[in-house]
Design an enzyme around this catalytic site. Structure first.
Site, PDB file in Angstrom:
ATOM      1  N   GLU A 278      38.945  16.475 -23.827  1.00 22.80           N
ATOM      2  CA  GLU A 278      37.702  17.234 -23.783  1.00 22.80           C
ATOM      3  C   GLU A 278      37.185  17.433 -25.191  1.00 22.80           C
ATOM      4  O   GLU A 278      37.858  17.121 -26.183  1.00 22.80           O
ATOM      5  CB  GLU A 278      37.914  18.584 -23.094  1.00 22.80           C
ATOM      6  CG  GLU A 278      38.853  19.525 -23.813  1.00 22.80           C
ATOM      7  CD  GLU A 278      39.044  20.847 -23.069  1.00 22.80           C
ATOM      8  OE1 GLU A 278      39.177  21.870 -23.760  1.00 22.80           O
ATOM      9  OE2 GLU A 278      39.050  20.856 -21.824  1.00 22.80           O
ATOM     10  N   HIS A 320      37.310  26.615 -22.481  1.00 20.73           N
ATOM     11  CA  HIS A 320      38.573  26.784 -23.186  1.00 20.73           C
ATOM     12  C   HIS A 320      38.349  27.228 -24.619  1.00 20.73           C
ATOM     13  O   HIS A 320      37.314  26.934 -25.228  1.00 20.73           O
ATOM     14  CB  HIS A 320      39.361  25.468 -23.184  1.00 20.73           C
ATOM     15  CG  HIS A 320      39.794  25.045 -21.815  1.00 20.73           C
ATOM     16  ND1 HIS A 320      39.917  23.726 -21.450  1.00 20.73           N
ATOM     17  CD2 HIS A 320      40.128  25.766 -20.718  1.00 20.73           C
ATOM     18  CE1 HIS A 320      40.315  23.654 -20.187  1.00 20.73           C
ATOM     19  NE2 HIS A 320      40.448  24.885 -19.728  1.00 20.73           N
ATOM     20  N   ARG A 340      37.617   3.711 -26.206  1.00 21.07           N
ATOM     21  CA  ARG A 340      37.203   2.418 -25.645  1.00 21.07           C
ATOM     22  C   ARG A 340      37.442   1.292 -26.642  1.00 21.07           C
ATOM     23  O   ARG A 340      37.918   0.205 -26.281  1.00 21.07           O
ATOM     24  CB  ARG A 340      35.733   2.494 -25.234  1.00 21.07           C
ATOM     25  CG  ARG A 340      35.241   1.269 -24.464  1.00 21.07           C
ATOM     26  CD  ARG A 340      33.789   1.410 -24.042  1.00 21.07           C
ATOM     27  NE  ARG A 340      33.622   2.420 -22.995  1.00 21.07           N
ATOM     28  CZ  ARG A 340      32.996   3.577 -23.184  1.00 21.07           C
ATOM     29  NH1 ARG A 340      32.512   3.897 -24.386  1.00 21.07           N
ATOM     30  NH2 ARG A 340      32.870   4.421 -22.185  1.00 21.07           N
ATOM     31  N   ALA A 342      39.672   1.205 -28.904  1.00 15.67           N
ATOM     32  CA  ALA A 342      41.112   1.006 -29.108  1.00 15.67           C
ATOM     33  C   ALA A 342      41.779   0.286 -27.940  1.00 15.67           C
ATOM     34  O   ALA A 342      42.977  -0.007 -28.010  1.00 15.67           O
ATOM     35  CB  ALA A 342      41.782   2.353 -29.341  1.00 15.67           C
ATOM     36  N   GLY A 343      41.024   0.022 -26.885  1.00 15.92           N
ATOM     37  CA  GLY A 343      41.586  -0.700 -25.753  1.00 15.92           C
ATOM     38  C   GLY A 343      41.904   0.151 -24.545  1.00 15.92           C
ATOM     39  O   GLY A 343      42.516  -0.344 -23.589  1.00 15.92           O
ATOM     40  N   PHE A 344      41.515   1.419 -24.565  1.00 18.48           N
ATOM     41  CA  PHE A 344      41.681   2.277 -23.402  1.00 18.48           C
ATOM     42  C   PHE A 344      40.710   1.826 -22.307  1.00 18.48           C
ATOM     43  O   PHE A 344      39.649   1.266 -22.590  1.00 18.48           O
ATOM     44  CB  PHE A 344      41.373   3.737 -23.747  1.00 18.48           C
ATOM     45  CG  PHE A 344      42.356   4.398 -24.671  1.00 18.48           C
ATOM     46  CD1 PHE A 344      42.817   5.669 -24.387  1.00 18.48           C
ATOM     47  CD2 PHE A 344      42.803   3.782 -25.834  1.00 18.48           C
ATOM     48  CE1 PHE A 344      43.708   6.315 -25.235  1.00 18.48           C
ATOM     49  CE2 PHE A 344      43.687   4.406 -26.682  1.00 18.48           C
ATOM     50  CZ  PHE A 344      44.146   5.681 -26.385  1.00 18.48           C
ATOM     51  N   TYR A 345      41.058   2.128 -21.073  1.00 16.03           N
ATOM     52  CA  TYR A 345      40.109   1.946 -19.974  1.00 16.03           C
ATOM     53  C   TYR A 345      39.275   3.226 -19.888  1.00 16.03           C
ATOM     54  O   TYR A 345      39.746   4.257 -19.390  1.00 16.03           O
ATOM     55  CB  TYR A 345      40.838   1.692 -18.657  1.00 16.03           C
ATOM     56  CG  TYR A 345      41.559   0.365 -18.602  1.00 16.03           C
ATOM     57  CD1 TYR A 345      40.909  -0.770 -18.133  1.00 16.03           C
ATOM     58  CD2 TYR A 345      42.889   0.259 -19.018  1.00 16.03           C
ATOM     59  CE1 TYR A 345      41.574  -2.000 -18.082  1.00 16.03           C
ATOM     60  CE2 TYR A 345      43.557  -0.956 -18.965  1.00 16.03           C
ATOM     61  CZ  TYR A 345      42.893  -2.077 -18.501  1.00 16.03           C
ATOM     62  OH  TYR A 345      43.548  -3.288 -18.449  1.00 16.03           O
ATOM     63  N   VAL A 346      38.054   3.178 -20.373  1.00 21.10           N
ATOM     64  CA  VAL A 346      37.190   4.357 -20.428  1.00 21.10           C
ATOM     65  C   VAL A 346      35.965   4.106 -19.558  1.00 21.10           C
ATOM     66  O   VAL A 346      35.210   3.158 -19.812  1.00 21.10           O
ATOM     67  CB  VAL A 346      36.763   4.678 -21.871  1.00 21.10           C
ATOM     68  CG1 VAL A 346      35.875   5.921 -21.901  1.00 21.10           C
ATOM     69  CG2 VAL A 346      37.988   4.880 -22.758  1.00 21.10           C
ATOM     70  N   THR A 349      31.032   7.152 -17.015  1.00 18.92           N
ATOM     71  CA  THR A 349      30.925   8.576 -16.679  1.00 18.92           C
ATOM     72  C   THR A 349      32.207   8.993 -15.960  1.00 18.92           C
ATOM     73  O   THR A 349      32.991   8.137 -15.505  1.00 18.92           O
ATOM     74  CB  THR A 349      29.726   8.869 -15.753  1.00 18.92           C
ATOM     75  OG1 THR A 349      29.952   8.230 -14.488  1.00 18.92           O
ATOM     76  CG2 THR A 349      28.416   8.359 -16.359  1.00 18.92           C
TER      77      THR A 349
END
Length: 674
Positions: A278, A320, A340, A342-346, A349
């Site tokens: 977040e 928070h 994204r 770095a190769g993450f699945y992002v 939305t």
């Protein structure tokens, strides 16, 4: 003290939930529906470095949180654990006792300890603590818990922990090798094994999210509420959750995203990682760096919540404490872009996250990385009676019926009248009696008459039997209730109990049409005294002023006083024979009360007869005289009077004399000479 660990693997309920069938020595019998679990003799084997929980994990719950504990035990039961995950409760304010909980549909007893040291010594298999202490006391309680090497994981639920204290807890925990989850967290869950506190919500939600068995997806989030959403998403798009942790929304959590994702990376059973970050903080960048360096190689589906913050002209503080971007680097949009790259699945939305997660899962299934396990039988959920009743699923006859008061709502009701209206309308004690005793509002003169009766019967001096009993009991050092009851127990046909009898006899004679003289003659032929007639002290020439007050009020206020007039006519007959055979206060109150019931317009004839047969008149005397008896108790206490002993000169002693031995068979007989 009873404990809650399994004595054996016996299947005591048909669900694979082992428990001992026989009670421990000195406990209740085996058919008492109490499930018992014996204490372990040695600690469990240590877990692998990457694991916090397994199906044998045991914990303490710090703080009295029965609903959370019951939720944990219900989760254990549907996961078919052999023993409850909660070994005991630590509650520093209440002393040592046991708390009754449910294990499935049976009951079990959990020990409650006042001291951490005693709990630790009693349960060497416990290595987790769920700390529900408040933000004010959580620091001291957590520091005390960390003094025990046995404890390896502590979940801190409280919000608002001072940041300095939170950082100190995290520092000490890291030095000691203890995992801290929180503060400000709902906790975490390992399906089929263990859940922290209220994680996962209610049992129907846990079953719907398939948290009763392991999946392949490990997630970590800040938000406890969003972790519940992740449970739902993962259960619908994959084979389910392997483990999930909400690290908490404060700025300085005890463990961070990277700590838990590294654990998942090291766990061969966890195939997919999910990161729900977040806005605020930079913890996501540590994960990005680990991916870039090849430390984390498993596929990660990630999203940072709070992309809408860029729509505001100024920085926005979200729910928070840590959800606040101090720089562009801490914004959700920048984090998503960096992950994204770095190769993450992002996803684009958050709404696209389920589809993306399913895509990753299907790919791993296709290449054989994930082999879906057969879906087990959905466990039956034990449901509390109160919850089932609220849902309208069951019904049962009530054990008690009450038609006079109701305390379930926001305001107490007396026969349907709110207590605020009782005071607003100033109905007084008589009005309250009319509501509670008769379930209706009586006319003002009737309520006033009830109050008058209470005042007239409140006391009649210390010489009467009821007052004397109360005084003697008080002087024996007894308490208020005992002394009051001692006096009340003398009330009967000879003392104060003539009201019901007087009402019955006078009413019966009046309704039969007997003349006053015929009534007196009939009672004499039956060898009966007329209840309500006669006085030991008062007479026609020395009238009882209490009777005069009642007669005066009734004649002035009541719409009819036929029975009173009849009783006064009977008095004329009886006093012609003996001067003290007057209508006494009991008789006067009784006949006037019958006139009230019959003529005030609030009762039918049948209702009036019912109330008389219930003993309501004696109830008036008991209520009124209680005032005086309590007064005598207080008077004796105030005077500091000592134990009463009756003087010898006020007792006539007549002892039996034993005769000389007589004929056979008469041994032991005595004759009293008077």
């Amino acid at each position: 003290m009873p404990s809650a660990t399994s004595t054996n693997g016996a299947n005591g309920n048909g669900n694979g939930n082992g428990a001992s069938a026989s009670p421990a020595p000195g406990n209740l019998s085996a058919n008492d529906n109490i499930r018992r679990f014996a204490a372990p003799s040695r600690p469990l084997s240590p877990l692998p470095a990457h694991a916090l929980f397994n199906e044998k994990t045991r914990c303490f719950v710090y703080g009295l949180q029965p609903r959370a504990v019951q939720g944990m035990l219900d989760f254990d039961f549907i996961c078919k654990r052999s023993t409850p995950s909660v070994a005991g409760i630590i509650y520093t304010f209440g002393g040592q006792f046991v708390s009754k909980m449910y294990w499935g549909t049976s009951e079990t007893l959990l020990p409650v300890y006042q001291e951490v040291q005693k709990a630790i010594a009693k349960h060497p298999d416990v290595d987790v603590v769920v700390n529900f202490a408040s933000s004010r006391s959580v620091y001291s309680s957590t520091m005390e818990l960390m003094e025990h090497p046995q404890i390896k994981t502590i979940a801190i639920i409280a919000e608002g922990v001072p940041e300095r204290r939170a950082r100190e807890i995290a520092y000490v925990a890291k030095k000691k090798g203890i995992t801290i989850i929180g503060p400000a967290t709902v906790g975490g869950i390992k399906p089929g094994c263990f859940k922290i506190g209220n994680t996962g919500g209610m049992m129907d939600n846990i079953v719907a999210s398939k948290l009763y068995r392991k999946g392949s997806v490990g997630y970590v989030s800040k938000s406890g509420g969003m972790s519940n959403e992740l449970n739902n998403i993962i259960s619908q798009t994959t084979d389910g959750v392997y483990e999930g942790v909400a690290i908490g929304g404060d700025r300085y959590p005890g463990t961070t995203f990277i700590d838990h994702l590294l654990r998942y990376q090291a766990d061969p059973a966890c195939k997919i990682l999910v990161l729900l970050g977040e806005v605020g903080g930079v913890e996501e960048y540590k994960v990005i760096e680990a991916v870039k360096q090849g430390i984390i190689t498993k596929p990660i589906v990630a999203w940072a919540i709070g992309t809408c913050a860029s729509m505001f002209k100024t920085e926005v503080q979200f729910g928070h404490a840590g959800a606040f971007a101090n720089s562009q680097l801490e914004t959700a949009a920048t984090k998503n872009k960096s992950m994204r790259e770095a190769g993450f699945y992002v996803p684009d939305t958050f709404e696209d996250m389920p589809a993306l997660l399913k895509q990753v899962y299907d790919k791993l299934v296709a290449d054989g990385t994930i082999v879906p396990a057969p879906e087990p039988v959905v466990p039956k959920i034990p449901i509390d009676y109160s919850w089932a009743q609220e849902l309208g699923l069951i019904r049962k006859p009530a054990a008690f019926i009450s038609t006079i008061s109701d305390d379930r709502g926001q305001e107490l009701l007396y026969a349907g009248m709110p207590i605020s209206d009782v005071f607003r309308e100033e109905i007084g004690i008589g009005g309250v009696m009319s509501l509670l005793w008769f379930r209706r509002r009586l006319p003002d003169y009737a309520a006033k008459f009830l109050e008058m009766v209470l005042m007239l019967t409140a006391d009649h001096g210390p010489a009467v039997s009821g007052a004397m009993n109360t005084i003697i009991t008080t002087r024996a050092g007894k308490d208020l209730i005992s002394s009051l009851v001692a006096g009340l127990l003398t009330i009967g046909s000879r003392f104060g109990g003539a009201l019901d009898g007087a009402a019955e006899e006078f009413t019966k004679a009046f309704d039969k049409g007997l003349s006053p003289r015929e009534f007196v003659d009939t009672m004499r032929k039956q060898n009966k005294l007329i209840p309500g007639i006669g006085h030991r002290v008062k007479s026609r020439n020395n009238p009882d002023l209490r009777v005069e007050l009642v007669k005066e009020y009734v004649k002035a206020k009541f719409p009819s006083s036929k029975l009173l007039d009849y009783a006064l006519a009977v008095e004329t007959v009886t006093t012609s024979k003996k001067d003290n055979l007057i209508l006494n206060v009991d008789g006067c109150i009784a006949v006037c009360f019958v006139d009230l019931l019959r003529n005030c317009g609030a009762f039918s004839t049948e209702e009036a007869e019912d109330y008389l047969s219930m003993g309501v008149l004696n109830g008036l005397f008991v209520l009124g005289r209680s005032i005086g008896l309590i007064a005598h108790y207080l008077d004796q206490k105030r005077l500091r009077t000592g134990l009463y002993r009756h003087p010898w000169d006020d007792i006539t002693y007549l002892l039996p004399s034993l005769q000389q031995p007589g004929p056979p068979g008469t041994e032991g007989r005595v004759e009293v000479q008077i």
